[in-house]
Scaffold this active site. Structure first.
Site, PDB file in Angstrom:
ATOM      1  N   ASP A  39     -13.691   5.943 -14.503  1.00  0.00           N
ATOM      2  CA  ASP A  39     -12.604   4.972 -14.608  1.00  0.00           C
ATOM      3  C   ASP A  39     -11.294   5.755 -14.721  1.00  0.00           C
ATOM      4  OD1 ASP A  39     -10.706   3.161 -15.479  1.00  0.00           O
ATOM      5  OD2 ASP A  39     -11.933   2.365 -17.127  1.00  0.00           O
ATOM      6  N   ILE A  40     -10.436   5.609 -13.746  1.00  0.00           N
ATOM      7  CA  ILE A  40      -9.205   6.408 -13.690  1.00  0.00           C
ATOM      8  C   ILE A  40      -8.256   6.091 -14.856  1.00  0.00           C
ATOM      9  CG2 ILE A  40      -7.760   4.916 -12.226  1.00  0.00           C
ATOM     10  CD1 ILE A  40      -7.179   7.530 -10.548  1.00  0.00           C
ATOM     11  N   GLY A  65      -8.800  -5.081  -8.816  1.00  0.00           N
ATOM     12  CA  GLY A  65      -9.328  -3.723  -8.620  1.00  0.00           C
ATOM     13  C   GLY A  65      -8.723  -2.700  -9.567  1.00  0.00           C
ATOM     14  N   VAL A  66      -8.466  -1.523  -9.037  1.00  0.00           N
ATOM     15  CA  VAL A  66      -7.928  -0.435  -9.863  1.00  0.00           C
ATOM     16  C   VAL A  66      -6.513  -0.789 -10.347  1.00  0.00           C
ATOM     17  CG1 VAL A  66      -7.018   0.997  -7.961  1.00  0.00           C
ATOM     18  CG2 VAL A  66      -7.814   2.076 -10.066  1.00  0.00           C
ATOM     19  N   ASP A  67      -5.776  -1.523  -9.545  1.00  0.00           N
ATOM     20  CA  ASP A  67      -4.421  -1.968  -9.907  1.00  0.00           C
ATOM     21  C   ASP A  67      -4.469  -2.822 -11.182  1.00  0.00           C
ATOM     22  OD1 ASP A  67      -1.700  -2.476  -9.642  1.00  0.00           O
ATOM     23  OD2 ASP A  67      -1.918  -3.866  -7.959  1.00  0.00           O
ATOM     24  N   SER A 155      -7.437   2.088  -0.701  1.00  0.00           N
ATOM     25  CA  SER A 155      -7.857   1.168   0.382  1.00  0.00           C
ATOM     26  C   SER A 155      -9.369   0.960   0.500  1.00  0.00           C
ATOM     27  CB  SER A 155      -7.311   1.601   1.758  1.00  0.00           C
ATOM     28  OG  SER A 155      -5.937   1.319   1.862  1.00  0.00           O
ATOM     29  N   GLY A 157     -11.421  -0.561  -1.519  1.00  0.00           N
ATOM     30  CA  GLY A 157     -11.934  -1.770  -2.168  1.00  0.00           C
ATOM     31  C   GLY A 157     -11.592  -2.991  -1.322  1.00  0.00           C
ATOM     32  N   VAL A 158     -10.730  -3.821  -1.877  1.00  0.00           N
ATOM     33  CA  VAL A 158     -10.293  -5.053  -1.209  1.00  0.00           C
ATOM     34  C   VAL A 158      -9.771  -4.783   0.201  1.00  0.00           C
ATOM     35  CG1 VAL A 158      -8.608  -6.944  -1.344  1.00  0.00           C
ATOM     36  CG2 VAL A 158      -9.707  -6.123  -3.416  1.00  0.00           C
ATOM     37  N   TYR A 159      -9.130  -3.653   0.420  1.00  0.00           N
ATOM     38  CA  TYR A 159      -8.515  -3.355   1.719  1.00  0.00           C
ATOM     39  C   TYR A 159      -9.503  -2.841   2.764  1.00  0.00           C
ATOM     40  CZ  TYR A 159      -3.708  -4.266   0.023  1.00  0.00           C
ATOM     41  OH  TYR A 159      -2.553  -4.853  -0.453  1.00  0.00           O
TER      42      TYR A 159
HETATM   43  N1  AR6 Z   1     -10.964   3.579 -11.728  1.00  0.00           N
HETATM   44  C1  AR6 Z   1     -11.150   4.162 -10.534  1.00  0.00           C
HETATM   45  N2  AR6 Z   1     -11.405   3.472  -9.395  1.00  0.00           N
HETATM   46  C2  AR6 Z   1     -11.479   2.121  -9.495  1.00  0.00           C
HETATM   47  C3  AR6 Z   1     -11.293   1.424 -10.711  1.00  0.00           C
HETATM   48  C4  AR6 Z   1     -11.032   2.214 -11.876  1.00  0.00           C
HETATM   49  N3  AR6 Z   1     -10.832   1.660 -13.058  1.00  0.00           N
HETATM   50  N4  AR6 Z   1     -11.452   0.092 -10.459  1.00  0.00           N
HETATM   51  C5  AR6 Z   1     -11.726  -0.044  -9.147  1.00  0.00           C
HETATM   52  N5  AR6 Z   1     -11.752   1.173  -8.557  1.00  0.00           N
HETATM   53  P1  AR6 Z   1      -9.075  -1.592  -4.818  1.00  0.00           P
HETATM   54  P2  AR6 Z   1      -7.479  -1.259  -2.356  1.00  0.00           P
HETATM   55  C6  AR6 Z   1     -12.015   1.545  -7.154  1.00  0.00           C
HETATM   56  O1  AR6 Z   1      -9.625  -2.874  -4.327  1.00  0.00           O
HETATM   57  O2  AR6 Z   1      -8.706  -1.347  -1.516  1.00  0.00           O
HETATM   58  C7  AR6 Z   1      -5.703  -4.848  -5.582  1.00  0.00           C
HETATM   59  O3  AR6 Z   1      -5.858  -6.204  -5.847  1.00  0.00           O
HETATM   60  C8  AR6 Z   1     -12.710   0.539  -6.276  1.00  0.00           C
HETATM   61  O4  AR6 Z   1     -14.103   0.524  -6.553  1.00  0.00           O
HETATM   62  O5  AR6 Z   1      -8.643  -1.484  -6.226  1.00  0.00           O
HETATM   63  O6  AR6 Z   1      -6.461  -0.202  -2.053  1.00  0.00           O
HETATM   64  C9  AR6 Z   1      -4.245  -4.461  -5.340  1.00  0.00           C
HETATM   65  O7  AR6 Z   1      -3.361  -5.234  -6.117  1.00  0.00           O
HETATM   66  C10 AR6 Z   1     -12.394   1.090  -4.893  1.00  0.00           C
HETATM   67  O8  AR6 Z   1     -13.307   2.135  -4.556  1.00  0.00           O
HETATM   68  O9  AR6 Z   1      -7.782  -1.122  -3.936  1.00  0.00           O
HETATM   69  C11 AR6 Z   1      -4.084  -4.697  -3.882  1.00  0.00           C
HETATM   70  O10 AR6 Z   1      -3.783  -6.048  -3.632  1.00  0.00           O
HETATM   71  C12 AR6 Z   1     -11.008   1.707  -5.076  1.00  0.00           C
HETATM   72  O11 AR6 Z   1     -10.790   1.772  -6.489  1.00  0.00           O
HETATM   73  C13 AR6 Z   1      -5.433  -4.350  -3.293  1.00  0.00           C
HETATM   74  O12 AR6 Z   1      -6.368  -4.539  -4.348  1.00  0.00           O
HETATM   75  C14 AR6 Z   1      -9.883   0.911  -4.445  1.00  0.00           C
HETATM   76  O13 AR6 Z   1     -10.175  -0.480  -4.515  1.00  0.00           O
HETATM   77  C15 AR6 Z   1      -5.534  -2.906  -2.873  1.00  0.00           C
HETATM   78  O14 AR6 Z   1      -6.787  -2.677  -2.276  1.00  0.00           O
END
Ligand code: AR6
Length: 205
Positions: A39-40, A65-67, A155, A157-159
């Site tokens: 977890d970052i 997500g991570v945001d 990118s 995750g959701v992207y």
């Molecule tokens: N620590 C590290 N990695 C994580 C964590 C964490 N705590 N939580 C999730 N991940 P995403 P994107 C991973 O969807 O695809 C958001 O809603 C996750 O498993 O967070 O760039 C933003 O507001 C995945 O492998 O980001 C944007 O709207 C990676 O982080 C949109 O999602 C990225 O997944 C951005 O989408």
């Protein structure tokens, strides 16, 4: 030129704090690349010259997500700080491929670098945008005297970016930073993303 050390001690200690399965590669004489599961929001090195990267959206006011995890852990001051970042177009604080820096508030690092990756199925040339996102984070971190930086899988995750392709871009781009940082970390939340990163690092480094 592959140089791989495995820090088994961390795993043997039960990991936690993003340190389980920590693999270390050399990217220059003074700089190493670490790939770990975790977890970052728990990651830090010294709280003074360390930064985590946030995979944000163009509004840059939080999300899922991570945001979402980063905003929850940093506290509401992070959103307030993001709000003060100038809009470049209506509602857009950080266009795709660019980066912005804020303090980290309750997080154990000194700064958060917010970037926005491409939406894989929608955006043209997502590979260019993803590379720009990593490059602009590196540039901004260097200008801000960051010695230690941790990236999530931007990118992936959701992207919807395919992990293997994203891993190649992420690792080859941070290899360009060659000596700019003491350590560059990838802190990856999912096993299959971690596996893809490790596989590419073994090929590229
Ligand atoms: N620590 C590290 N990695 C994580 C964590 C964490 N705590 N939580 C999730 N991940 P995403 P994107 C991973 O969807 O695809 C958001 O809603 C996750 O498993 O967070 O760039 C933003 O507001 C995945 O492998 O980001 C944007 O709207 C990676 O982080 C949109 O999602 C990225 O997944 C951005 O989408």
């Amino acid at each position: 030129s592959a140089s791989l050390f495995t820090t088994l001690s961390m795993a043997a200690n039960g990991g936690g704090g993003g340190d389980d399965g920590n693999k270390v590669f050399k990217i220059s004489s003074s700089s190493s690349l670490k790939i770990q599961r975790g977890d970052i929001t728990k990651w830090s090195i010294n709280g003074t010259s360390d930064a985590i990267v946030n995979a944000a959206n163009e509004r840059m006011l939080g999300g899922g997500g991570v945001d979402g995890a980063i905003h929850r852990a940093a506290g509401p001051e992070l959103r307030a700080a993001c709000y003060t970042v100038a809009e470049v177009r209506l509602g857009i604080r950080c266009p795709k491929g660019e980066a912005r820096i804020t303090p980290a508030f309750k997080l154990p690092v000194s700064h958060v670098i917010h970037t926005v990756g491409p939406i894989y199925d929608i955006d043209n040339h997502p590979e260019v945008t993803l590379r720009n996102a990593y490059r602009n984070c590196i540039k901004l971190a260097k200008e801000s005297n960051i010695d230690y930086i941790a990236f999530p899988a931007i990118s992936c995750g959701v992207y919807g970016y395919p992990y293997e392709e994203a891993a190649t871009i992420a690792i080859s781009t941070v290899m360009e930073s060659d000596g700019d940082f003491k350590e560059v970390h990838f802190v990856l939340f999912e096993d299959d993303v971690y596996d893809a990163w490790l596989e590419k690092a073994n090929v590229l480094l």
